[in-house]
Design an enzyme around this catalytic site. Structure first.
Site, PDB file in Angstrom:
ATOM      1  N   CYS A 145      -3.516   1.474   6.470  1.00 47.81           N
ATOM      2  CA  CYS A 145      -3.988   0.797   7.694  1.00 47.81           C
ATOM      3  C   CYS A 145      -4.554   1.802   8.693  1.00 47.81           C
ATOM      4  CB  CYS A 145      -2.864  -0.023   8.310  1.00 47.81           C
ATOM      5  SG  CYS A 145      -1.359   0.928   8.542  1.00 47.81           S
ATOM      6  N   GLU A 202       7.046   0.736  16.189  1.00 43.14           N
ATOM      7  CA  GLU A 202       8.106   1.267  15.328  1.00 43.14           C
ATOM      8  C   GLU A 202       8.246   2.749  15.647  1.00 43.14           C
ATOM      9  OE1 GLU A 202       6.370   0.036  11.481  1.00 43.14           O
ATOM     10  OE2 GLU A 202       7.997  -1.424  11.396  1.00 43.14           O
ATOM     11  N   GLU A 245       3.264  -5.065  12.428  1.00 41.95           N
ATOM     12  CA  GLU A 245       2.313  -3.962  12.229  1.00 41.95           C
ATOM     13  C   GLU A 245       1.230  -4.494  11.309  1.00 41.95           C
ATOM     14  OE1 GLU A 245       2.518  -1.334  13.914  1.00 41.95           O
ATOM     15  OE2 GLU A 245       4.539  -1.702  14.668  1.00 41.95           O
ATOM     16  N   ASN A 290       0.805  -1.229   0.000  1.00 42.34           N
ATOM     17  CA  ASN A 290       0.000   0.000   0.000  1.00 42.34           C
ATOM     18  C   ASN A 290       0.836   1.275   0.000  1.00 42.34           C
ATOM     19  OD1 ASN A 290       0.715  -0.813   2.613  1.00 42.34           O
ATOM     20  ND2 ASN A 290      -0.942   0.352   3.531  1.00 42.34           N
TER      21      ASN A 290
HETATM   22  O1  TXE Z   1      -0.968  -8.816   2.519  1.00 47.12           O
HETATM   23  P1  TXE Z   1       0.127  -9.787   3.059  1.00 47.12           P
HETATM   24  P2  TXE Z   1      -2.008  -9.051   1.342  1.00 47.12           P
HETATM   25  C1  TXE Z   1      -4.255  -6.176   4.968  1.00 47.12           C
HETATM   26  C2  TXE Z   1      -5.428  -5.771   4.111  1.00 47.12           C
HETATM   27  C3  TXE Z   1      -5.337  -6.681   2.951  1.00 47.12           C
HETATM   28  C4  TXE Z   1      -4.885  -7.951   3.627  1.00 47.12           C
HETATM   29  C5  TXE Z   1      -4.198  -8.928   2.740  1.00 47.12           C
HETATM   30  O2  TXE Z   1      -6.622  -6.019   4.818  1.00 47.12           O
HETATM   31  O3  TXE Z   1      -6.547  -6.852   2.289  1.00 47.12           O
HETATM   32  O4  TXE Z   1      -3.963  -7.501   4.602  1.00 47.12           O
HETATM   33  O5  TXE Z   1      -3.248  -8.271   1.936  1.00 47.12           O
HETATM   34  C6  TXE Z   1       4.409 -11.039   2.600  1.00 47.12           C
HETATM   35  N1  TXE Z   1       5.581 -15.248   5.329  1.00 47.12           N
HETATM   36  N2  TXE Z   1      -3.076  -5.352   4.767  1.00 47.12           N
HETATM   37  O6  TXE Z   1      -2.398 -10.483   1.209  1.00 47.12           O
HETATM   38  O7  TXE Z   1      -0.011 -11.129   2.428  1.00 47.12           O
HETATM   39  C7  TXE Z   1       3.917 -10.554   1.259  1.00 47.12           C
HETATM   40  O8  TXE Z   1       4.648 -11.136   0.210  1.00 47.12           O
HETATM   41  C8  TXE Z   1       6.282 -14.110   5.151  1.00 47.12           C
HETATM   42  C9  TXE Z   1      -2.812  -4.389   5.785  1.00 47.12           C
HETATM   43  O9  TXE Z   1      -1.489  -8.396   0.146  1.00 47.12           O
HETATM   44  O10 TXE Z   1       0.101  -9.708   4.526  1.00 47.12           O
HETATM   45  C10 TXE Z   1       4.119  -9.060   1.396  1.00 47.12           C
HETATM   46  O11 TXE Z   1       5.481  -8.730   1.187  1.00 47.12           O
HETATM   47  N3  TXE Z   1       5.839 -13.091   4.397  1.00 47.12           N
HETATM   48  C11 TXE Z   1      -1.485  -3.799   5.658  1.00 47.12           C
HETATM   49  C12 TXE Z   1       3.757  -8.805   2.873  1.00 47.12           C
HETATM   50  O12 TXE Z   1       3.896 -10.079   3.496  1.00 47.12           O
HETATM   51  C13 TXE Z   1       4.633 -13.192   3.825  1.00 47.12           C
HETATM   52  C14 TXE Z   1      -0.873  -3.641   4.347  1.00 47.12           C
HETATM   53  C15 TXE Z   1       2.355  -8.307   3.106  1.00 47.12           C
HETATM   54  O13 TXE Z   1       1.439  -9.125   2.434  1.00 47.12           O
HETATM   55  C16 TXE Z   1       3.844 -14.350   3.983  1.00 47.12           C
HETATM   56  C17 TXE Z   1      -1.222  -4.693   3.429  1.00 47.12           C
HETATM   57  C18 TXE Z   1       4.358 -15.405   4.788  1.00 47.12           C
HETATM   58  N4  TXE Z   1       3.674 -16.532   5.005  1.00 47.12           N
HETATM   59  C19 TXE Z   1      -2.312  -5.470   3.650  1.00 47.12           C
HETATM   60  N5  TXE Z   1       2.692 -14.174   3.303  1.00 47.12           N
HETATM   61  C20 TXE Z   1      -1.079  -2.753   6.656  1.00 47.12           C
HETATM   62  N6  TXE Z   1      -0.987  -3.106   7.935  1.00 47.12           N
HETATM   63  O14 TXE Z   1      -0.778  -1.633   6.287  1.00 47.12           O
HETATM   64  C21 TXE Z   1       2.744 -12.957   2.728  1.00 47.12           C
HETATM   65  N7  TXE Z   1       3.928 -12.362   3.023  1.00 47.12           N
END
Ligand code: TXE
Length: 482
Positions: free
Chosen positions: A283, A461, A249, A151
């Site tokens: 977020c 953080e 986070e 994001n």
């Molecule tokens: O995020 P992911 P996604 C929330 C938001 C969104 C939902 C899913 O609600 O719809 O999460 O989004 C890495 N081990 N937020 O699926 O998967 C991944 O490659 C290690 C809130 O896109 O959590 C990426 O680099 N790493 C949020 C990162 O994690 C892993 C921002 C985030 O992806 C992994 C984004 C694993 N098993 C989404 N699986 C905020 N807090 O700002 C994925 N990744």
């Protein structure tokens, strides 16, 4: 085609297994490049480079480290246009946002921690009467892992990397596979700034393979992660038996609480932003709006009117307020929430439809959407949608709105609009959130602790909190003779 490579030991490398993933331009829906589909072997190479660089990097003087980080910050600003364009192409966010927020903030992350490390200190405790003196050493952990989301790509990537490097660690980092481009460009900047080889290594790939390989690596001793709550839970489960340090986070479902005595115009303008900035994909967005009854109808009318003026369009147009959502999958997810609104009596007051942008018919555009809901218990108020969708509801009393604000599994941030000081004090104390903004939203001072409670994460953080996370405290106790 604009392809991305891994950045390991100061060099750009293809993935060992030569497997690739398509990278999409969300504003057109077209593939515009490929990125490495890295696996354990790539992570192992990155770890090895980081390990070899550690002894030298952790022994550089603070002045030298600080100068290199300041140089990176300056080079980010020197390349602002190129980086902003790359961010918008990769993510779909309006170019005005990339230029004015994302990229400048990435530069600030480096300059802030470059300076913070020169002011970071530890404690001493004299054991009076026992002829002993204790002092605390704060040593870098070694090789640490940083995993960031899509994001705010470069903004959040650097928010982790900068304090990790400032504290003397070497890093294996992974940007989101959906938005890898600016992290890729950062590698060149680091080389130009004179960051020694291997101090920062960037591996690209999917979460459950590349990301998991970083978390699973026995010698990567700390993981700083920003992303979804479910992913955070998976990471915690994997890392806990190895006793890794974790900073998570995660998501938010933040209340935006509006009292009748607020500064109305300022509240209205800010609420449009806190609802829909970055297509609602922050977020910290205030996705649950609670409005005190006496101004509820007026707010509803004014808010719908203000939101209807927002321009959705090609993110490269400087006057677009909203660009494209980040991916087709994400667009489908957000739409499915909107479609479910009627199942629990929600009424769409504005938006709810995809938007056809001329010459970009396959882009992932969605109208900003306002849904009036009847209960805070409905799915739209309980689950993180992470798109341009907000709900609104009236409330009668402070007690009632506090209960609704806290009645959710998340606890990242909250916003409060009121001029009443006593109420501000009462409510800020009881809101279950890591951050509470009063009469403002996302006014950031990088020295403050940033993070959430409940399902919004673990740890903080920002400022010295980040430097504490990226160092291990060691107590030295010296007994002496008098
Ligand atoms: O995020 P992911 P996604 C929330 C938001 C969104 C939902 C899913 O609600 O719809 O999460 O989004 C890495 N081990 N937020 O699926 O998967 C991944 O490659 C290690 C809130 O896109 O959590 C990426 O680099 N790493 C949020 C990162 O994690 C892993 C921002 C985030 O992806 C992994 C984004 C694993 N098993 C989404 N699986 C905020 N807090 O700002 C994925 N990744």
């Amino acid at each position: 085609m604009k392809n991305v490579l891994n950045y390991i030991n100061g060099e750009y490398l293809p993935p060992v297994a030569d497997r690739w993933i398509d990278n999409y331009n969300p504003s057109s829906g077209e593939v515009y490049g490929q990125i490495p589909d890295s696996d354990k072997e790539d992570v192992a190479l990155a770890y090895q480079a980081a390990k070899e660089a550690f002894s030298s990097w952790s022994n550089t003087t603070l002045e030298e480290r600080s100068q290199i980080l300041l140089k990176i910050s300056q080079l980010i600003l020197d390349n602002l246009d190129e980086l902003a364009k790359a961010e918008t192409l990769d993510n779909g966010k309006p170019i005005s946002l990339s230029k004015n927020v994302d990229i400048p903030r990435a530069a600030s992350n480096f300059s802030f921690f470059a300076k913070a490390i020169t002011q970071f200190a530890s404690e001493a405790h004299e054991s009076v009467g026992l002829q002993a003196m204790n002092y605390t050493m704060r040593q870098p952990i070694g090789v640490v892992g940083c995993i960031s989301p899509w994001n705010l790509p470069l903004y959040l990537f650097t928010w982790k990397i900068a304090p990790a490097l400032a504290a003397g660690n070497c890093v294996v980092a992974k940007p989101s596979e959906v938005t890898p481009m600016t992290a890729y460009l950062l590698g060149k900047i680091c080389n130009e700034a004179g960051l020694p080889k291997g101090v920062l290594n960037i591996v690209n790939g999917l979460g459950h393979t590349t990301g998991q390989a970083i978390v699973d690596h026995p010698n990567i001793k700390a993981i700083s992660f920003t992303g979804g709550t479910k992913t955070g839970a998976q990471i915690a489960k994997l890392a806990a038996p190895m006793f890794k340090k974790l900073s998570l986070e995660l998501g938010g479902k933040n209340p935006n609480i509006i009292f009748s005595d607020c500064n109305y115009e300022e509240m209205l303008q800010t609420t449009v932003r806190s609802s829909f900035a970055n297509q609602g994909q922050i977020c910290l967005c205030g996705s649950r709006i609670f409005v005190e009854k006496p101004i509820y109808e007026k707010f509803k009318k004014d808010f719908v009117e203000a939101v209807s003026m927002l321009k959705i369009g090609n993110p490269f147009n400087t006057d677009s307020d909203l660009g494209a959502l980040v991916s087709k999958e994400h667009l489908e997810k957000v739409k499915s929430y909107i479609e479910s609104a009627k199942d629990f009596g929600g009424e769409i007051l504005f938006g709810g439809k995809t938007v056809n942008v001329a010459n970009h018919e396959n882009g992932y555009y969605l109208q900003p959407t306002i849904i009036e809901v009847k209960s805070n218990q409905c799915k739209l108020n309980q689950e993180e949608i992470f798109g341009p969708v907000v709900t609104i509801m009236p409330f009668d009393s402070e007690e009632e709105v506090l209960e609704m604000a806290n009645d959710v599994s998340y606890g990242l941030s909250a916003t409060l609009w009121t001029q009443n000081l006593d109420r501000t004090m009462r409510m800020t104390k009881r809101l279950q959130a890591g951050i509470v903004w009063v009469n403002t939203w996302v006014l950031r001072d990088l020295r403050t602790p940033f993070g959430g409670v409940k399902s919004s994460g673990v740890g903080r953080e920002g400022g010295f909190e980040a430097l504490r996370f990226f160092t291990e405290p060691k107590n030295i106790c010296i007994k002496y003779q008098e």
